[in-house]
Each structure stands twice: as structure tokens, then as C-alpha cells.
Design an enzyme around this catalytic site. Structure first.
Site, PDB file in Angstrom:
ATOM      1  N   HIS A 208       2.577   2.376  13.728  1.00 13.57           N
ATOM      2  CA  HIS A 208       3.808   2.349  12.936  1.00 13.57           C
ATOM      3  C   HIS A 208       3.879   0.978  12.260  1.00 13.57           C
ATOM      4  O   HIS A 208       4.078  -0.048  12.907  1.00 13.57           O
ATOM      5  CB  HIS A 208       5.015   2.544  13.861  1.00 13.57           C
ATOM      6  CG  HIS A 208       6.320   2.715  13.153  1.00 13.57           C
ATOM      7  ND1 HIS A 208       7.218   3.705  13.471  1.00 13.57           N
ATOM      8  CD2 HIS A 208       6.880   2.034  12.148  1.00 13.57           C
ATOM      9  CE1 HIS A 208       8.275   3.617  12.688  1.00 13.57           C
ATOM     10  NE2 HIS A 208       8.088   2.593  11.880  1.00 13.57           N
ATOM     11  N   LYS A 237      11.723   1.444  18.793  1.00 14.42           N
ATOM     12  CA  LYS A 237      10.889   0.248  18.859  1.00 14.42           C
ATOM     13  C   LYS A 237      11.346  -0.698  19.977  1.00 14.42           C
ATOM     14  O   LYS A 237      12.534  -0.836  20.236  1.00 14.42           O
ATOM     15  CB  LYS A 237      10.948  -0.482  17.518  1.00 14.42           C
ATOM     16  CG  LYS A 237      10.511   0.382  16.351  1.00 14.42           C
ATOM     17  CD  LYS A 237      10.975  -0.211  15.032  1.00 14.42           C
ATOM     18  CE  LYS A 237      10.768   0.753  13.883  1.00 14.42           C
ATOM     19  NZ  LYS A 237      11.404   0.281  12.657  1.00 14.42           N
ATOM     20  N   ARG A 292      18.844  -0.357   4.914  1.00 16.46           N
ATOM     21  CA  ARG A 292      19.708  -1.342   5.565  1.00 16.46           C
ATOM     22  C   ARG A 292      18.861  -2.488   6.094  1.00 16.46           C
ATOM     23  O   ARG A 292      17.632  -2.475   5.984  1.00 16.46           O
ATOM     24  CB  ARG A 292      20.437  -0.682   6.740  1.00 16.46           C
ATOM     25  CG  ARG A 292      19.462   0.001   7.708  1.00 16.46           C
ATOM     26  CD  ARG A 292      20.078   0.371   9.019  1.00 16.46           C
ATOM     27  NE  ARG A 292      19.209   1.254   9.807  1.00 16.46           N
ATOM     28  CZ  ARG A 292      18.187   0.861  10.535  1.00 16.46           C
ATOM     29  NH1 ARG A 292      17.854  -0.415  10.580  1.00 16.46           N
ATOM     30  NH2 ARG A 292      17.472   1.746  11.235  1.00 16.46           N
ATOM     31  N   VAL A 295      16.624  -4.112  12.639  1.00 16.03           N
ATOM     32  CA  VAL A 295      16.748  -4.878  13.876  1.00 16.03           C
ATOM     33  C   VAL A 295      15.701  -5.989  13.913  1.00 16.03           C
ATOM     34  O   VAL A 295      15.973  -7.121  14.317  1.00 16.03           O
ATOM     35  CB  VAL A 295      16.572  -3.954  15.106  1.00 16.03           C
ATOM     36  CG1 VAL A 295      16.634  -4.756  16.402  1.00 16.03           C
ATOM     37  CG2 VAL A 295      17.634  -2.858  15.112  1.00 16.03           C
TER      38      VAL A 295
END
Length: 451
Positions: A208, A237, A292, A295
Site C-alpha cells: 500500500h 494502517k 482530506r 493521519v
């Protein structure tokens, strides 16, 4: 630049946005639930408004209450953080209709990228590689079976509106697909209000890898390198790093080109992330776009020297990007681990009172936290309580720093995933820089078999 913004979020990301506001001389407004009345982010904001009871649907997902607080405070704009309402197109639209600037892309872009099926169609039309699969919602179980027969097993069943792994399942046969379809559709309807399902070919040994981008309203799109996010539990994640130790420089440049092409094709504005699945042969495919702040944005900040939140505010206030792909330089390597209040073996949440809390310090160490000694971790919200980031001039140095910092991290009174994180960053596969999305499951199975 804005004079005052409201932060429609909580915890460490609210504190992160407040920090940039202070740096820029922008007043910050926090909103909080009754459960968060004594939280750090509430105390650090210039103003704070209680918007409801602890459950998220009565507070942090109450768009009307948040907008009322913004209007009452005199805020000009709303920063949604991540999670909660950050990718909610109706909320972004309500902000705009109330005369507020939403710090993010347009509601139309959020809606288009929020549907995995629509995003897949859009990226395919833009010339970005997508995984072999269907481009329309599956009408029923029989349609799913027919589609899977065409693309072959194993296949990945997905919810179009999904996130966090909800509604997603690998199926190895028709029998497994039939068993999985109704349950995943029902979960998607329950969590997202949308039961649309689709299916794609499953990528073996998947990595990923994602590309952070910034885009202004003048058509400038700048990719801020990539992040490796393959270490996940339950499709969420846990460890991220930048740059990816897996991909080659040639693959990197192709992925950056694809991210720019994708963002340009949809007229994207503000910060966003193109998420890709990469196979063992370094062929990459569009997975989804997060509209957006991520994290894991700190690892990108650490290797580029940028403040991505600052860039978000500047773009939203109408400023032009001052960086270009050519002027952006990569410096060193950064690794982030997410610290959760959860059992390190079962991953079940571990709410309770934190009786002792001591953060590691040292060169290259950065802490992003939501709690302190005495904080109550409630069962109402996501159990992530902190992020630990280590920067090094090389990956080897970053690995050493993150390991030592974890060994010196103290959290008492609740369980955390720190023991699992320590084992992860010590693992030979991690140190080699080759970890797929199966890493945690395989690692846990190996540990169990040794007992």
C-alpha cells in the site's frame, strides 16, 4: 489569511491544527463533547464550544451544532481534520451555504471520490491504472458471482462507500463469495447508508503506497513524494514511512505523474492523497483518493520540511502554491507508528484512566498526542491516543530512533499496542524494507505457532 477558524474534530489532530494556527497568528475555535470537556485540545484552543453528549452522532457528527458554533464564534472557515465529517460532502456543502470556507476540496469532489465505484470510473477515464474489476454496482449475489468468474479468484469484494476495511473481504471461491456478499452488503448499509458493492481482482503480495498532493485554485498540483503504508491491522494502517523503501525511483516518478494527472483531471483543490496498491512486480493501481489531511501526514512533513496544515490554510484562503515539483527536495527518512489504547494481541479497545504518561525525547523524535497523565480514554471514540514519528538522515537511522523511542514510551493504566509496535520495528522483514499488507496477520500467526 484567515483571522479565526473552527476545528471540527478532536484529539491529536485538533491539537495539530491549533499549533499551526498559533504559528500563523490565526485564532482557533474548538468544539467538544461532554466527554472531552477537560481534553488538551479544548484547553489549548482560543475558544471552545460544547456541542453535545459523548456519542459521536450527538456531537462530532452533528453538523448543525458545529456550524452554529462556527457562526457564534465568528470563525471564517472550518478545518475538518481527518475522520468524522472530514469527507462528508453534505457537511462541506452546509459550511459553504452558511458562508464559511471549508478547508478542503469542493463537496462535489468529496462526493465523487467518496464513492469507490465513481472514483474508479473517474481515474480510469483519466488514464490512471485501475485493478481489473467491475465499474458498476453489483445488482445482487448472482451478478457478483458472474463478475468473479470473469476476473478470476482470488477476488476482493468491496463496499463502494466503504472505509476502514468495513464491507471489504478477500474471497477465494464462489462458495466464499456467496457466503460473504449479503453480510458485507448489510454492514455497508449499516455503517455508510449505502450498500452498493463491487468486485476487483485481488492483488497478491500487495503493498500500500500513497502519494500526498497539494493543489491550489490556479491549477498548480505538486506531489509531495510517497508514503509506504503496508503495515495494517484490519485494513487500518499502523506503521507508515516516507519514502517507500520498496519502490524504485522509476516507479516513484510514474506514481507521482499518475497522482498529478488524477488531481488535475478532476480539478482538485487543497491537500489530498492518492492511494495505490502495488504488486510485487511494482505495477501500481489506483485504490482510492482521500480528500482530506491524512493521519500519517507528519512523515511527509519530516522529509520535505513543509507544514501541510499551513499549506491547507493558505490554499483555502486563496493563496498560490510557492513550491513546485522541481523545487521540492527530499531529506532523509521518516517513520510513524500509531499508538492505540488496545490489547496488542486481540486489537480490542482498552478504555480507562491513564495513570502515567511519559513521552520519549531525542534528536529526530516528534510526538503528536491526544492525552496526558490523568486522561480518561473513553469507549466513544477511535482508540488512537498518539503518534510517534522518528526522522533520520537514513532509513537505518530512522529505524534505530523509532525503536529506541518506543522502548522509552511510558503509558500506564491502560493497555496499548506498543509491545506489538516494538516487535514490528525489530522484525527482519521491516528492517529489510519489504512488508506487504499481510505483515501483521502473518507475524501474529508465526508468534502463535511458536507458543
Amino acid at each position: 489569511m484567515f483571522k479565526k477558524i473552527l476545528i471540527a474534530n478532536r484529539g491529536e489532530i485538533a491539537r495539530r491544527v491549533i499549533r499551526t494556527c498559533k504559528k500563523l497568528g490565526v485564532k482557533s475555535v474548538a468544539v467538544y463533547s461532554e466527554a472531552d470537556a477537560g481534553a488538551l485540545f479544548v484547553r489549548e484552543a482560543d475558544e471552545a464550544y460544547c456541542i453535545g453528549k459523548p456519542p459521536v452522532n450527538q456531537s462530532y457528527l452533528n453538523a448543525d451544532a458545529i456550524i452554529r458554533a462556527a457562526k457564534e464564534s465568528g470563525a471564517e472557515a472550518v478545518h475538518p481534520g481527518y475522520g468524522l465529517l472530514s469527507e462528508n460532502a453534505p457537511f462541506a456543502r452546509k459550511c459553504i451555504e452558511a458562508g464559511l470556507i471549508f478547508i478542503g476540496p469542493s463537496p462535489e469532489i468529496i462526493a465523487a471520490m467518496g464513492s469507490k465505484i465513481e472514483a474508479r470510473r473517474t481515474m480510469k477515464a483519466a488514464g490512471v491504472p485501475v485493478i481489473e474489476g467491475v465499474d458498476d454496482p453489483l445488482e445482487d449475489e448472482e451478478a457478483a458471482v458472474l463478475s468473479a468468474e470473469k476476473i478470476g479468484y482470488p477476488a476482493m469484494l468491496k463496499a463502494s462507500a466503504g472505509g476502514g476495511g468495513i464491507g471489504m473481504q478477500v474471497v477465494q471461491s464462489e462458495k466464499e463469495l456467496r457466503k460473504a456478499f449479503a453480510g458485507n452488503k448489510k454492514r455497508a448499509e449499516m455503517f455508510f447508508g449505502d450498500g452498493a458493492m463491487f468486485i476487483e481482482k485481488y492483488i497478491e503480495e500487495p503493498h500500500h503506497v500513497e502519494i500526498q498532493i497539494l493543489a491550489d485554485q490556479y491549477g498548480n498540483v505538486v506531489p509531495l513524494m510517497e508514503r509506504e503504508c503496508s503495515i495494517q491491522r484490519r485494513h487500518q494502517k499502523v506503521v507508515e514511512e516516507a519514502p517507500s523503501p520498496f519502490i524504485s525511483e522509476a516507479t516513484r516518478q510514474k506514481m507521482l505523474d499518475a497522482a498529478v494527472k488524477a488531481a488535475t483531471s478532476i480539478g482538485y483543490i487543497n491537500a489530498g492523497t492518492m492511494e495505490m496498491i502495488v504488486d510485487r512486480g511494482q505495477h501500481f493501481y489506483f485504490l482510492e483518493m482521500n480528500t482530506r489531511l491524512q493521519v500519517e501526514h507528519p512523515v511527509t512533513e519530516e522529509i520535505t520540511g513543509l507544514d501541510i496544515v499551513e499549506e491547507q490554510l493558505k490554499i483555502a484562503s486563496g493563496e498560490r502554491l510557492t513550491i513546485t515539483r522541481e523545487t521540492l527536495k527530499r531529506n532523509g527518512h521518516a517513520i510513524e507508528v500509531r499508538i492505540y489504547a488496545e490489547d496488542p494481541k486481540t486489537f480490542l479497545p482498552s478504555p480507562g484512566k491513564i495513570t502515567a504518561f511519559r513521552l520519549p525525547e531525542g534528536e529526530g523524535i516528534r510526538n503528536e498526542t491526544a492525552v496526558e497523565a490523568g486522561s480518561e480514554v473513553t469507549p466513544f471514540y477511535d482508540p488512537m491516543i498518539a503518534k510517534l514519528i522518528a526522522w533520520g538522515s537514513s532509513r537505518e537511522e530512522a529505524c534505530k530512533r523509532i525503536r529506541n523511542a518506543l522502548l522509552n514510551y511510558q503509558v500506564e493504566g491502560i493497555k496499548t499496542n506498543i509491545p506489538m509496535l516494538i516487535d514490528t520495528v525489530r522484525h527482519e522483514q521491516f528492517l529489510k524494507g519489504y512488508t506487504t499488507t499481510h505483515f501483521i496477520n502473518d507475524f501474529l500467526k508465526q508468534a502463535e505457532s511458536r507458543k
